[in-house]
Design a protein around this motif. Structure first.
Motif, mmCIF file in Angstrom:
data_model
loop_
_atom_site.group_PDB
_atom_site.id
_atom_site.type_symbol
_atom_site.label_atom_id
_atom_site.label_comp_id
_atom_site.label_asym_id
_atom_site.label_seq_id
_atom_site.Cartn_x
_atom_site.Cartn_y
_atom_site.Cartn_z
ATOM 1 N N PRO A 1 18.338 5.651 22.226
ATOM 2 C CA PRO A 1 18.145 5.897 20.903
ATOM 3 C C PRO A 1 16.603 6.404 20.493
ATOM 4 O O PRO A 1 16.113 6.544 20.849
ATOM 5 C CB PRO A 1 17.528 4.497 20.564
ATOM 6 N N PHE A 2 16.453 7.111 18.673
ATOM 7 C CA PHE A 2 16.017 8.163 19.014
ATOM 8 C C PHE A 2 15.776 8.022 16.812
ATOM 9 O O PHE A 2 15.303 8.467 16.164
ATOM 10 C CB PHE A 2 16.399 9.210 18.538
ATOM 11 N N GLU A 3 15.701 6.268 16.632
ATOM 12 C CA GLU A 3 15.326 5.860 15.494
ATOM 13 C C GLU A 3 13.927 6.093 14.928
ATOM 14 O O GLU A 3 13.561 4.912 14.598
ATOM 15 C CB GLU A 3 15.813 5.156 15.290
ATOM 16 N N VAL A 4 13.168 6.608 15.276
ATOM 17 C CA VAL A 4 11.311 6.898 15.208
ATOM 18 C C VAL A 4 11.830 6.764 13.814
ATOM 19 O O VAL A 4 12.304 8.058 13.348
ATOM 20 C CB VAL A 4 10.641 7.350 15.762
ATOM 21 N N SER A 5 10.674 6.523 12.487
ATOM 22 C CA SER A 5 10.427 6.942 11.279
ATOM 23 C C SER A 5 8.830 6.501 10.972
ATOM 24 O O SER A 5 8.689 5.492 11.261
ATOM 25 C CB SER A 5 11.618 6.088 9.948
ATOM 26 N N SER A 6 8.436 8.190 10.401
ATOM 27 C CA SER A 6 7.236 7.884 9.825
ATOM 28 C C SER A 6 6.573 8.508 8.569
ATOM 29 O O SER A 6 7.916 9.438 8.324
ATOM 30 C CB SER A 6 5.743 8.207 10.931
ATOM 31 N N TYR A 7 5.723 8.362 8.121
ATOM 32 C CA TYR A 7 5.444 8.930 7.305
ATOM 33 C C TYR A 7 5.348 10.974 7.042
ATOM 34 O O TYR A 7 6.684 11.217 6.382
ATOM 35 C CB TYR A 7 4.245 8.781 6.668
ATOM 36 N N LEU A 8 4.744 10.632 8.659
ATOM 37 C CA LEU A 8 4.386 12.481 9.036
ATOM 38 C C LEU A 8 6.139 13.063 9.164
ATOM 39 O O LEU A 8 5.807 14.100 9.243
ATOM 40 C CB LEU A 8 4.041 12.599 9.775
ATOM 41 N N ARG B 1 -2.865 5.256 2.924
ATOM 42 C CA ARG B 1 -2.939 3.976 2.781
ATOM 43 C C ARG B 1 -3.553 3.736 1.927
ATOM 44 O O ARG B 1 -2.328 1.924 1.775
ATOM 45 C CB ARG B 1 -4.884 4.211 3.302
ATOM 46 N N TYR B 2 -3.465 3.807 0.185
ATOM 47 C CA TYR B 2 -3.468 3.507 -0.799
ATOM 48 C C TYR B 2 -2.159 2.955 -1.523
ATOM 49 O O TYR B 2 -1.729 1.950 -1.729
ATOM 50 C CB TYR B 2 -4.538 4.338 -1.771
ATOM 51 N N ALA B 3 -1.350 4.015 -1.261
ATOM 52 C CA ALA B 3 0.707 3.944 -1.467
ATOM 53 C C ALA B 3 1.236 3.957 -1.230
ATOM 54 O O ALA B 3 2.748 2.654 -1.080
ATOM 55 C CB ALA B 3 0.567 5.623 -1.057
ATOM 56 N N ARG B 4 0.982 2.778 0.056
ATOM 57 C CA ARG B 4 1.455 1.649 1.082
ATOM 58 C C ARG B 4 1.396 0.338 0.851
ATOM 59 O O ARG B 4 1.886 -0.325 1.477
ATOM 60 C CB ARG B 4 0.992 1.870 3.055
ATOM 61 N N VAL B 5 0.149 -0.068 -0.332
ATOM 62 C CA VAL B 5 0.346 -1.324 -0.883
ATOM 63 C C VAL B 5 1.290 -1.855 -1.520
ATOM 64 O O VAL B 5 1.524 -1.226 -3.102
ATOM 65 C CB VAL B 5 -1.812 -1.468 -1.517
ATOM 66 N N ALA B 6 1.916 -2.618 -1.316
ATOM 67 C CA ALA B 6 3.385 -2.804 -2.104
ATOM 68 C C ALA B 6 2.484 -3.634 -3.098
ATOM 69 O O ALA B 6 1.513 -4.722 -3.285
ATOM 70 C CB ALA B 6 3.868 -3.684 -2.273
ATOM 71 N N GLY B 7 3.373 -2.891 -4.906
ATOM 72 C CA GLY B 7 2.734 -3.928 -6.336
ATOM 73 C C GLY B 7 1.447 -3.736 -6.322
ATOM 74 O O GLY B 7 0.743 -4.201 -7.759
ATOM 75 N N ALA B 8 0.455 -3.099 -5.960
ATOM 76 C CA ALA B 8 -0.784 -2.010 -6.692
ATOM 77 C C ALA B 8 -0.699 -1.437 -7.139
ATOM 78 O O ALA B 8 0.265 -0.100 -6.456
ATOM 79 C CB ALA B 8 -1.767 -2.585 -5.852
ATOM 80 N N PRO B 9 -1.322 -0.959 -8.627
ATOM 81 C CA PRO B 9 -1.040 0.663 -9.130
ATOM 82 C C PRO B 9 -1.805 1.353 -8.663
ATOM 83 O O PRO B 9 -2.922 1.207 -7.738
ATOM 84 C CB PRO B 9 -1.546 0.479 -10.260
ATOM 85 N N VAL C 1 2.860 13.364 -6.464
ATOM 86 C CA VAL C 1 3.965 11.662 -6.682
ATOM 87 C C VAL C 1 5.245 11.304 -6.871
ATOM 88 O O VAL C 1 6.020 10.555 -6.041
ATOM 89 C CB VAL C 1 3.507 11.498 -8.915
ATOM 90 N N GLU C 2 5.725 12.938 -7.092
ATOM 91 C CA GLU C 2 7.828 12.449 -6.611
ATOM 92 C C GLU C 2 7.958 12.940 -5.099
ATOM 93 O O GLU C 2 9.426 12.381 -4.651
ATOM 94 C CB GLU C 2 8.218 13.994 -7.666
ATOM 95 N N THR C 3 7.174 13.450 -4.179
ATOM 96 C CA THR C 3 7.052 13.951 -2.858
ATOM 97 C C THR C 3 6.499 12.712 -1.827
ATOM 98 O O THR C 3 7.239 11.671 -1.424
ATOM 99 C CB THR C 3 6.718 15.279 -2.385
ATOM 100 N N GLN C 4 5.534 13.010 -1.652
ATOM 101 C CA GLN C 4 4.840 12.017 -0.454
ATOM 102 C C GLN C 4 4.692 10.255 -1.304
ATOM 103 O O GLN C 4 4.736 9.601 -0.494
ATOM 104 C CB GLN C 4 3.552 12.739 0.293
ATOM 105 N N VAL C 5 4.394 10.368 -2.403
ATOM 106 C CA VAL C 5 3.941 8.816 -2.755
ATOM 107 C C VAL C 5 4.834 8.187 -3.095
ATOM 108 O O VAL C 5 5.228 6.881 -2.755
ATOM 109 C CB VAL C 5 3.526 8.389 -4.001
ATOM 110 N N ALA C 6 6.356 8.896 -3.077
ATOM 111 C CA ALA C 6 7.219 7.973 -3.323
ATOM 112 C C ALA C 6 7.794 7.894 -2.224
ATOM 113 O O ALA C 6 8.522 6.807 -1.642
ATOM 114 C CB ALA C 6 8.167 8.928 -3.881
ATOM 115 N N LEU C 7 7.880 8.739 -1.239
ATOM 116 C CA LEU C 7 8.107 8.309 0.502
ATOM 117 C C LEU C 7 6.835 7.353 0.940
ATOM 118 O O LEU C 7 7.664 5.766 1.426
ATOM 119 C CB LEU C 7 8.238 9.205 1.902
ATOM 120 N N LEU C 8 5.982 7.186 0.735
ATOM 121 C CA LEU C 8 5.084 6.466 1.803
ATOM 122 C C LEU C 8 5.952 5.484 1.038
ATOM 123 O O LEU C 8 5.327 3.629 0.987
ATOM 124 C CB LEU C 8 4.004 6.543 0.805
ATOM 125 N N LYS C 9 6.343 4.644 -0.483
ATOM 126 C CA LYS C 9 6.514 3.481 -1.049
ATOM 127 C C LYS C 9 7.628 2.747 -1.043
ATOM 128 O O LYS C 9 8.129 2.012 -1.272
ATOM 129 C CB LYS C 9 6.250 3.615 -3.105
#
Length: 371
Positions: free
Chosen positions: A36-43, A77-85, A100-108
């Motif tokens: 099983p190779f289902e590791v998912s990370s931001y990087l 760190r900040y983009a992963r805080v759900a519900g916080a602007p 925003v369209e790439t990395q922030v969207a992935l982090l959220k």
């Protein structure tokens, strides 16, 4: 391999080291089974996106420069805080929208739905209608109901670009929406409140001090808890070669042009010395000049010609008197910024420019904030 080697492969996969579709098989004696190779990370997601869309420029989360690494760490760190602007600050041309369209969207975890509003140039009534929507007959010309951007962003991200340009009355209306976890609001002409589930991201080319002068106080307080400041490209020169390659890939549409961005000692020196006041836009202008002068099969003469023209003009400035718009105060600020940038480009450093203009370096840096 051994369980220890399995761990190594999994760590490499989590870091995005393998191509899309890579599979890991066990080679233990007597068995040959997929692991099983289902590791998912931001990087891993960023690397996957870069491989699938090599022509879409994005910041490297493992930047070489300390300033960009710090900004990317804060973003992670900040983009992963759900519900916080999330508030992203940076000069024009630093790539806030693409980030925003790439990395922030992935982090959220909402990569498929980013609803963007460019706040500049909107009248209050238009901005209100765009954001909140309206019911049929709410005003003259409202022949049918219209969903606003708040509703369209439900399930995704609402991105307010250049938030400082949003009309003040609309800023006040948004205060209640953003302080309410359910994101409740009322479309124009409606008697019923509705809710929308979206993550809020805002961006501005102003400093935090300037932004506080332009935004409603309550709105600014609610938006500024988690703030990421993107450094200018001139503060991240260690990353410029990678930035240049990504910009070239984004601008290259002619298959006759080389896939790899042109490079030479002269270009390296030019990137090290150019003021880069336009940030990524300066690299886009360089790419356009290179494409215009490119000659297949020739030596680097075309590259030297493009580089000469690029280095001879400071982005956004000219020797002709510029046409300015806005109030007297705004035009004065434009003139001060242009004077500071032009003198710095001519003299070679902020210290030399300050000496010529008989002021402090701090004054010149203040004059050019946001430009």
């Amino acid at each position: 391999g051994t369980p220890a080697m399995h761990s190594v492969w999994l760590i490499l996969h989590a870091g995005g080291a393998f191509a899309v579709g890579t599979r890991l098989w066990s080679s233990q004696p007597g068995r040959l089974d997929p692991v099983p190779f289902e590791v998912s990370s931001y990087l891993a997601e960023i690397r996957r996106q870069q491989r699938l869309e090599p022509g879409v420029p994005s910041y490297n989360p493992e930047a070489r420069s300390a300033a960009r690494r710090e900004a990317m760490n804060c973003l992670f760190r900040y983009a992963r805080v759900a519900g916080a602007p999330l508030l992203i600050l940076g000069e024009r041309g630093t790539g806030k929208s693409r980030l925003v369209e790439t990395q922030v969207a992935l982090l959220k975890h909402r990569p498929d739905k980013v609803v963007t509003l460019a706040c500049g140039g909107l009248e209050s009534s238009l901005a209100e209608s765009l954001l909140f929507g309206h019911v049929k007959g709410a005003f003259t010309g409202a022949a049918q109901a219209r969903k606003g951007l708040l509703a369209q962003a439900s399930g995704g991200i609402l991105f307010l670009d250049e938030i400082q340009d949003l009309p003040r009355p609309v800023q006040r209306q948004l205060v209640r929406v953003f302080q309410d976890r359910q994101r409740r609001y009322r479309p124009i002409g409606s008697d019923t409140e509705i809710s929308a589930d979206f993550e809020l991201v805002c961006a501005s080319n102003l400093s935090m001090a300037q932004l506080r002068e332009r935004l409603d106080e309550d709105l600014c307080d609610r938006l500024s808890h988690l703030c990421v400041s993107l450094p200018a490209l001139r503060e991240c020169r260690e990353d410029l070669q990678e930035d240049w390659q990504r910009v070239w890939a984004d601008c290259r549409v002619d298959a006759r042009l080389p896939a790899a961005a042109p490079w030479s000692q002269a270009l390296q020196k030019g990137l090290a010395e150019h003021p880069l006041t336009g940030n990524l836009r300066d690299l886009q202008r360089l790419a356009a000049l290179c494409m215009a002068w490119f000659e297949p099969g020739s030596a680097t003469g075309w590259l030297d010609k493009a580089l000469q023209q690029w280095s001879g003009v400071v982005h956004g400035l000219s020797t002709a008197e510029p046409v300015r718009t806005g109030s007297r105060e705004e035009q004065t600020r434009q003139f001060q910024a242009e004077l500071a940038l032009r003198t710095k480009a001519t003299e070679g450093s902020w210290k030399a420019a300050a000496s010529v203009l008989e002021c402090s370096v701090k004054t010149l840096l203040r004059d050019t904030e946001g430009y």
